[in-house]
Design an enzyme around this catalytic site. Structure first.
Site, PDB file in Angstrom:
ATOM      1  N   GLU A  79       0.859  -1.201   0.000  1.00  0.00           N
ATOM      2  CA  GLU A  79       0.000   0.000   0.000  1.00  0.00           C
ATOM      3  C   GLU A  79       0.887   1.240   0.000  1.00  0.00           C
ATOM      4  O   GLU A  79       2.001   1.224   0.533  1.00  0.00           O
ATOM      5  CB  GLU A  79      -0.905   0.003   1.239  1.00  0.00           C
ATOM      6  CG  GLU A  79      -2.005  -1.036   1.147  1.00  0.00           C
ATOM      7  CD  GLU A  79      -3.013  -0.948   2.294  1.00  0.00           C
ATOM      8  OE1 GLU A  79      -2.842  -0.092   3.191  1.00  0.00           O
ATOM      9  OE2 GLU A  79      -3.956  -1.756   2.289  1.00  0.00           O
TER      10      GLU A  79
ATOM     11  N   LYS B 236       4.301  -2.902 -38.186  1.00  0.00           N
ATOM     12  CA  LYS B 236       4.448  -3.796 -37.032  1.00  0.00           C
ATOM     13  C   LYS B 236       3.120  -4.491 -36.768  1.00  0.00           C
ATOM     14  O   LYS B 236       2.055  -3.894 -36.942  1.00  0.00           O
ATOM     15  CB  LYS B 236       4.824  -2.959 -35.804  1.00  0.00           C
ATOM     16  CG  LYS B 236       4.909  -3.730 -34.510  1.00  0.00           C
ATOM     17  CD  LYS B 236       5.298  -2.830 -33.345  1.00  0.00           C
ATOM     18  CE  LYS B 236       4.077  -2.268 -32.638  1.00  0.00           C
ATOM     19  NZ  LYS B 236       4.381  -1.504 -31.420  1.00  0.00           N
TER      20      LYS B 236
ATOM     21  N   ASP C  74       6.517   1.769 -36.405  1.00  0.00           N
ATOM     22  CA  ASP C  74       5.226   1.314 -36.933  1.00  0.00           C
ATOM     23  C   ASP C  74       4.474   2.512 -37.501  1.00  0.00           C
ATOM     24  O   ASP C  74       4.873   3.663 -37.318  1.00  0.00           O
ATOM     25  CB  ASP C  74       4.400   0.574 -35.862  1.00  0.00           C
ATOM     26  CG  ASP C  74       4.215   1.387 -34.596  1.00  0.00           C
ATOM     27  OD1 ASP C  74       4.051   2.610 -34.707  1.00  0.00           O
ATOM     28  OD2 ASP C  74       4.254   0.802 -33.497  1.00  0.00           O
TER      29      ASP C  74
ATOM     30  N   GLN D 215      -4.354   1.659 -23.891  1.00  0.00           N
ATOM     31  CA  GLN D 215      -5.626   0.913 -23.887  1.00  0.00           C
ATOM     32  C   GLN D 215      -6.751   1.951 -24.028  1.00  0.00           C
ATOM     33  O   GLN D 215      -7.533   2.194 -23.119  1.00  0.00           O
ATOM     34  CB  GLN D 215      -5.744   0.108 -22.580  1.00  0.00           C
ATOM     35  CG  GLN D 215      -7.011  -0.738 -22.458  1.00  0.00           C
ATOM     36  CD  GLN D 215      -6.982  -2.027 -23.276  1.00  0.00           C
ATOM     37  OE1 GLN D 215      -5.923  -2.481 -23.689  1.00  0.00           O
ATOM     38  NE2 GLN D 215      -8.137  -2.604 -23.523  1.00  0.00           N
TER      39      GLN D 215
ATOM     40  N   SER E 147       8.896   0.244 -23.665  1.00  0.00           N
ATOM     41  CA  SER E 147       8.460  -0.479 -22.473  1.00  0.00           C
ATOM     42  C   SER E 147       9.265  -1.776 -22.356  1.00  0.00           C
ATOM     43  O   SER E 147      10.286  -1.829 -21.673  1.00  0.00           O
ATOM     44  CB  SER E 147       6.954  -0.736 -22.569  1.00  0.00           C
ATOM     45  OG  SER E 147       6.514  -1.456 -21.455  1.00  0.00           O
ATOM     46  N   THR E 148       8.880  -2.823 -23.085  1.00  0.00           N
ATOM     47  CA  THR E 148       9.711  -4.040 -23.080  1.00  0.00           C
ATOM     48  C   THR E 148      10.946  -3.859 -23.968  1.00  0.00           C
ATOM     49  O   THR E 148      11.901  -4.621 -23.872  1.00  0.00           O
ATOM     50  CB  THR E 148       8.934  -5.249 -23.628  1.00  0.00           C
ATOM     51  OG1 THR E 148       8.632  -4.997 -25.013  1.00  0.00           O
ATOM     52  CG2 THR E 148       7.658  -5.492 -22.867  1.00  0.00           C
ATOM     53  N   GLY E 149      10.876  -2.890 -24.867  1.00  0.00           N
ATOM     54  CA  GLY E 149      11.984  -2.667 -25.804  1.00  0.00           C
ATOM     55  C   GLY E 149      11.837  -3.468 -27.097  1.00  0.00           C
ATOM     56  O   GLY E 149      12.618  -3.291 -28.029  1.00  0.00           O
TER      57      GLY E 149
HETATM   58  C1  R5P Z   1       2.813   1.256 -29.222  1.00  0.00           C
HETATM   59  O1  R5P Z   1       1.962   1.463 -30.053  1.00  0.00           O
HETATM   60  C2  R5P Z   1       3.780   2.299 -28.726  1.00  0.00           C
HETATM   61  O2  R5P Z   1       3.844   3.416 -29.560  1.00  0.00           O
HETATM   62  C3  R5P Z   1       5.157   1.697 -28.518  1.00  0.00           C
HETATM   63  O3  R5P Z   1       5.691   1.305 -29.771  1.00  0.00           O
HETATM   64  C4  R5P Z   1       5.098   0.504 -27.618  1.00  0.00           C
HETATM   65  O4  R5P Z   1       4.355   0.817 -26.475  1.00  0.00           O
HETATM   66  C5  R5P Z   1       6.461   0.026 -27.212  1.00  0.00           C
HETATM   67  O5  R5P Z   1       6.303  -1.088 -26.400  1.00  0.00           O
HETATM   68  P1  R5P Z   1       7.426  -2.156 -26.270  1.00  0.00           P
HETATM   69  O6  R5P Z   1       8.684  -1.447 -25.865  1.00  0.00           O
HETATM   70  O7  R5P Z   1       6.924  -3.084 -25.187  1.00  0.00           O
HETATM   71  O8  R5P Z   1       7.564  -2.873 -27.579  1.00  0.00           O
END
Ligand code: R5P
Length: 303
Positions: A34, A200, A176, A99, A231-233
């Site tokens: 928390e 993509k 993308d 989202q 995020s994950t890259g």
């Molecule tokens: C997605 O549409 C965003 O623009 C980024 O390309 C995406 O969030 C990157 O996420 P990740 O690093 O997990 O591939």
């Protein structure tokens, strides 16, 4: 005018730029997870009747959007109870923005619900940086009661590259189609004539990413791959590998939001990126570009 926020350089700089009094926020995290964000005021009259700006950033690599969101909501409600004249929230990385629709039956429209919850929690103005707009295209699609301001993080990123790099036959690549507008904005600001986008596909069940390339003239050129979020890259790493596979001399990765889940930076390095340049929309010690000027400029029009 007051700025409430964690005591760091970003918030101190905002207070300085906006000529506001700074009140620190202390965030405790209990062993069960928390959170308890405490505004370090000595007297509630410091806030009552004032314009209060609450600036809060998520930590890069923390992967804790839910804690971050809870800290925001608890602080907004806490402020609302003290009854300031106006509450302005600065949340440079607007979590859950991706989202922005129910992609599959039964999923929530998270971005919309979170925006509504923030409004319910008392926010009058909200400032974000390069929010992930796609199906929802502008701040007023998210916020119907509060005033939403979205500033560009691509502009300071591009200016940084323009001022610090001499690139050989540069080309800007979006990983993308959705990111093409940002590649265009980046290229225009950096004075780079060429930009393009890859294609993509992400598997909605597994999250696996496939990157497709059409015509891509990168041979012996220096490439900048531009995206809003890493995020994950996976998305960035795929684009970097493709550019190198097609003969790029060097690839630099530029992104606004260094979300950076564990292993993301390693993935970029493994793909062969020569540098990763990001802004400070999340708190990250390696962020090279600040968005504080853009935020303060945008805010001065509503203060
Ligand atoms: C997605 O549409 C965003 O623009 C980024 O390309 C995406 O969030 C990157 O996420 P990740 O690093 O997990 O591939």
């Amino acid at each position: 005018m007051i700025i409430v926020g964690v005591d760091d350089d970003f918030n101190r700089e905002l207070a300085n730029l906006l000529n506001a009094k700074f009140i620190p926020l202390e965030v405790r995290r209990f062993p069960d997870g928390e959170v308890c964000p405490r505004i370090l005021i000595s007297d509630i009259n410091d806030i009552k009747g004032e314009t209060v700006i609450f600036a809060h950033r998520m930590k890069a690599g923390s992967c804790r959007p839910n804690d971050y969101l809870t800290e925001i909501l608890l602080t907004l409600l806490n402020l609302k109870e003290i009854n300031p004249q106006k509450i302005i929230l600065i949340t440079p990385y607007f979590v859950y923005a991706r989202q922005d629709t129910a992609f599959r039956l039964g999923e929530p429209k998270s971005a919309k619900y979170i925006a509504e919850t923030m409004e319910w929690a008392g926010v009058d103005v909200i400032v974000t940086v390069s929010t992930h707009f796609h199906r929802m295209r502008k701040m007023s699609d998210f916020f119907t009661k509060a005033l939403g301001i979205n500033v560009s993080g691509f502009i300071p990123l591009a200016k940084y590259v323009k001022d610090n790099y001499k690139l050989y036959k540069p080309v800007v690549i979006a990983p993308d189609e959705e990111a093409k507008i940002w590649a265009e904005e980046f290229a225009r600001t950096a004075g780079i004539p060429d930009y393009t986008a890859l294609k993509k596909e992400r598997d909605l069940e597994t999250g696996e990413i496939k990157t497709y390339v059409g015509e891509l003239d990168v041979k012996d050129r220096e490439v900048i791959v531009v995206d809003d979020i890493v995020s994950t890259g996976g998305t960035m790493a795929n684009a970097v590998s493709e550019a190198l596979r097609r003969g790029a001399k060097r690839v630099i990765s530029c992104f606004v939001h260094p979300v950076l889940a564990p292993g993301a930076l390693e993935k970029l390095m493994k793909a062969g990126v020569s540098e990763a340049i990001a802004t400070d929309t999340l708190s990250w010690e390696k962020a090279r570009v600040t968005v504080t000027n853009e935020i303060s400029k945008a805010l001065s029009s509503v203060l």
